[in-house]
Write a protein that holds these residues in place. Structure first.
Motif: not given
Length: 206
Positions: A81-84, A106-108, A118-125, A86-90
């Motif tokens: 879910a986090i991966d998906i 929500r992901i935070i 592994p997706m955490a860096p992008f989410v925190y950014a 993070s990808r539709i966020g853009v």
């Protein structure tokens, strides 16, 4: 779960490159609903504001070191879910910024509760970008950008590094750092994105 998420990733990337934002967002929402995460398609600013407050209350209890050193998240459904998301966020950045904010917040909260991944860096950014652009908290936004870069070194996911660095240098660092110090890292990130085949973030970086 992994197969379903992989198919969705390919579809979302194709829609992103075609600038078919609404279709890509809907694809992602359909998948995360099956993974038991639900979001309104058109959230109000009030809902986003409430989510911000809830998230900030959790964030202020944590030090930068404690966030970087959170254990690994292992739930496969949540990872997918986090991966998906993070990808539709853009896509949401260009068509539905309220939804983008809800995704990120929500992901935070999930990561603070269940661990990094592994997706955490992008989410925190992304959270750092929201702190800068939404509530003008440049100090805290830069702090989360720094956390994102630190976690890139921890997870060593080369394919995801370009998008995290683009968000940091293009959408966070410019608030507090001279542009002359940002251009060179951005160009290097562009080259890195092309090398790993990330055409979406390679395009955004220039």
């Amino acid at each position: 779960i992994q197969v379903q998420a992989r198919v969705a990733r390919i579809s979302i990337q194709a829609d992103t490159l075609r600038h078919n934002y609404l279709r890509g967002i809907q694809t992602g929402l359909d998948v995360v609903r099956q993974l038991e995460l639900k979001f309104p398609e058109h959230p109000s600013r009030l809902r986003v504001a409430i989510a911000f407050i809830i998230t900030l209350l959790q964030v202020y209890r944590r030090t930068e070191e404690s966030i970087v050193n959170l254990p690994d998240l292992t739930d496969p459904k949540m990872l997918a879910a986090i991966d998906i998301l993070s990808r539709i966020g853009v896509l949401c950045k260009y068509s539905n910024t309220n939804l983008l904010s809800l995704f990120t917040l929500r992901i935070i909260r999930i990561q603070l509760r269940s661990g990094n991944n592994p997706m955490a860096p992008f989410v925190y950014a992304g959270f750092g970008m929201a702190l800068c652009s939404e509530i003008s908290n440049f100090k805290l936004g830069t702090r989360f950008g720094t956390i994102a870069l630190a976690l890139l070194d921890r997870y060593e996911v080369r394919e995801d590094a370009p998008r995290t660095r683009v968000v940091y240098f293009y959408m966070i660092a410019h608030w507090t750092t001279p542009l002359s110090e940002i251009l060179s890292p951005l160009m290097e990130t562009h080259r890195e994105a092309i090398e790993v085949g990330d055409l979406v973030w390679g395009e955004i970086s220039i």
